[in-house]
Design an enzyme around this catalytic site. Structure first.
Site, PDB file in Angstrom:
ATOM      1  N   GLY A 204       7.224 -20.638  65.148  1.00  0.00           N
ATOM      2  CA  GLY A 204       8.157 -21.377  66.004  1.00  0.00           C
ATOM      3  C   GLY A 204       7.559 -21.721  67.090  1.00  0.00           C
ATOM      4  O   GLY A 204       7.639 -22.814  67.696  1.00  0.00           O
TER       5      GLY A 204
ATOM      6  N   CYS B 152       9.866 -16.510  67.282  1.00  0.00           N
ATOM      7  CA  CYS B 152       9.240 -16.640  66.270  1.00  0.00           C
ATOM      8  C   CYS B 152       7.687 -17.431  66.470  1.00  0.00           C
ATOM      9  O   CYS B 152       7.616 -18.104  67.326  1.00  0.00           O
ATOM     10  CB  CYS B 152      10.222 -17.931  65.479  1.00  0.00           C
ATOM     11  SG  CYS B 152       9.269 -18.606  63.967  1.00  0.00           S
TER      12      CYS B 152
ATOM     13  N   HIS C 211       9.151 -26.593  60.493  1.00  0.00           N
ATOM     14  CA  HIS C 211       9.851 -26.447  61.822  1.00  0.00           C
ATOM     15  C   HIS C 211      10.487 -27.714  62.213  1.00  0.00           C
ATOM     16  O   HIS C 211       9.973 -28.804  62.129  1.00  0.00           O
ATOM     17  CB  HIS C 211       8.813 -25.695  62.941  1.00  0.00           C
ATOM     18  CG  HIS C 211       8.450 -24.576  62.633  1.00  0.00           C
ATOM     19  ND1 HIS C 211       9.044 -23.176  63.187  1.00  0.00           N
ATOM     20  CD2 HIS C 211       7.387 -23.959  61.879  1.00  0.00           C
ATOM     21  CE1 HIS C 211       8.398 -22.116  62.745  1.00  0.00           C
ATOM     22  NE2 HIS C 211       7.313 -22.560  61.900  1.00  0.00           N
TER      23      HIS C 211
ATOM     24  N   GLU D 177      16.209 -19.035  62.784  1.00  0.00           N
ATOM     25  CA  GLU D 177      14.992 -18.892  61.601  1.00  0.00           C
ATOM     26  C   GLU D 177      15.516 -19.289  60.353  1.00  0.00           C
ATOM     27  O   GLU D 177      16.600 -18.465  60.017  1.00  0.00           O
ATOM     28  CB  GLU D 177      14.174 -17.463  61.757  1.00  0.00           C
ATOM     29  CG  GLU D 177      13.411 -17.607  62.644  1.00  0.00           C
ATOM     30  CD  GLU D 177      12.273 -16.463  62.345  1.00  0.00           C
ATOM     31  OE1 GLU D 177      11.954 -16.328  61.065  1.00  0.00           O
ATOM     32  OE2 GLU D 177      11.875 -15.793  63.350  1.00  0.00           O
TER      33      GLU D 177
ATOM     34  N   CYS E 284       3.921 -16.243  58.709  1.00  0.00           N
ATOM     35  CA  CYS E 284       4.702 -15.433  59.686  1.00  0.00           C
ATOM     36  C   CYS E 284       3.780 -15.253  60.857  1.00  0.00           C
ATOM     37  O   CYS E 284       2.927 -14.347  60.616  1.00  0.00           O
ATOM     38  CB  CYS E 284       5.463 -14.414  59.318  1.00  0.00           C
ATOM     39  SG  CYS E 284       6.387 -13.505  60.675  1.00  0.00           S
TER      40      CYS E 284
HETATM   41  N1  LIG Z   1      11.731 -17.680  58.911  1.00  0.00           N
HETATM   42  C1  LIG Z   1      10.456 -18.157  58.563  1.00  0.00           C
HETATM   43  C2  LIG Z   1       9.376 -17.141  58.444  1.00  0.00           C
HETATM   44  C3  LIG Z   1       9.109 -16.148  59.560  1.00  0.00           C
HETATM   45  C4  LIG Z   1       8.507 -16.577  60.590  1.00  0.00           C
HETATM   46  C5  LIG Z   1       8.262 -15.728  61.914  1.00  0.00           C
HETATM   47  N2  LIG Z   1       9.426 -15.167  62.315  1.00  0.00           N
HETATM   48  C6  LIG Z   1       7.025 -16.124  62.731  1.00  0.00           C
HETATM   49  O1  LIG Z   1       6.862 -15.263  63.365  1.00  0.00           O
HETATM   50  O2  LIG Z   1       6.254 -17.004  62.445  1.00  0.00           O
HETATM   51  C7  LIG Z   1      10.446 -19.222  57.462  1.00  0.00           C
HETATM   52  O3  LIG Z   1      11.292 -19.003  56.536  1.00  0.00           O
HETATM   53  O4  LIG Z   1       9.512 -20.013  57.410  1.00  0.00           O
END
Ligand SMILES: N[C@@H](CCC[C@H](N)C(=O)O)C(=O)O
Length: 269
Positions: free
Chosen positions: A214, A211, A153, A202, A74
């Site tokens: 992201g 993100c 992603h 997400e 994250c």
């Molecule tokens: N939802 C993501 C994990 C969290 C990513 C985050 N918000 C970021 O800032 O990178 C997953 O399940 O891979």
């Protein structure tokens, strides 16, 4: 019954509950992430982040989405952990190593004149497994770009971001058969000044305001597609992150804010 102290923090609006497990061990993070993330009956957040000891780095991070699933990385939480450990006096270092499920990341803290952490640059490591994917029938987009930032992603470029109904298309793409482990989905539109407007769905948390991984995936996909070169500002609903590439290592560098919102305590059964 145990009482756990937590800190609510956000990075560009991506908000998590942070617990220092060196003081407050957490035995069932999957269940607590679900219960605490609920806005009405919990604390309200995009998920739960555990800060811990590490044998191979200064600290460790574990990140759980709002549905209780654990992610390997994250970006926004890694910046917030830099602020947390420095301002809590857990370290005096301004370069901190952080063990994650996707390897050790290096955090560079940027301080204000009164010794607060204002922003953090994270060496996110290399983007990998970058390739175009055909989405098949039944989607408004014929193809997208898959990128791994330690977590998966799918980046889709559009000329009309305002028209995308994230709540409809986000979950469908999150569960696309091409991604058996599900996927984080970013919709991105180039802006005339070379920055990129991006909105995210997400995996495990739904729509979030930003993100970090992201943003890195989107900048990487833009270079892969020949849309940008070099440093890129990724403008999300909750704020902007600057994404660059270290020419020496090819690693993705992410810079952005980290903000402490409030502290509290909560009881567990
Ligand atoms: N939802 C993501 C994990 C969290 C990513 C985050 N918000 C970021 O800032 O990178 C997953 O399940 O891979």
């Amino acid at each position: 019954m145990a009482t756990i102290r937590f800190t609510k923090m956000h990075g560009a609006g991506n908000d998590y509950i942070y617990v220092d497990t060196m003081k407050y061990p957490v035995e069932n993070p999957e269940q607590l992430a679900i219960a605490w993330s609920r806005p009405h009956t919990g604390i309200g957040s995009d998920g739960l982040v555990l800060i811990g000891r590490s044998d191979i780095a200064d600290f460790s991070m574990r990140i759980f989405n709002a549905d209780g699933s654990e992610a390997r990385m994250c970006g926004n939480a890694s910046r917030c952990i830099g602020k947390y450990v420095y301002e809590a006096g857990l370290t005096t270092k301004t370069e901190i190593t952080l063990e994650t499920l996707s390897g050790i990341k290096v955090l560079q803290l940027h301080l204000t004149a009164d010794n607060r952490v204002e922003s953090v640059t994270v060496d996110m490591g290399p983007a990998t497994d970058i390739h175009t994917v055909a989405l098949g029938e039944g989607y408004d987009f014929t193809e997208g770009i898959a990128v791994s930032m330690g977590n998966p992603h799918l980046v889709l470029f559009t000329d009309n971001l305002a028209q995308i109904d994230l709540t409809e298309v986000g979950p469908r793409l999150e569960h696309h058969p091409l991604f058996p482990d599900r996927v984080n989905v970013e919709f991105a539109q180039m802006r005339p000044d070379g920055s990129i407007r991006m909105r995210v769905w997400e995996r495990g948390s739904g729509i979030t305001l930003a993100c970090g991984t992201g943003a890195c995936a989107t900048a990487t996909a833009a270079v892969f597609s020949g849309l940008t070169r070099g440093e890129t500002a990724i403008v999300m609903d909750g704020g902007t992150l600057t994404i660059d590439r270290d020419p020496a290592t090819g690693h993705v560098l992410m810079t952005g804010p980290a903000v402490r919102v409030f502290e509290g305590e909560i009881e567990t059964d």
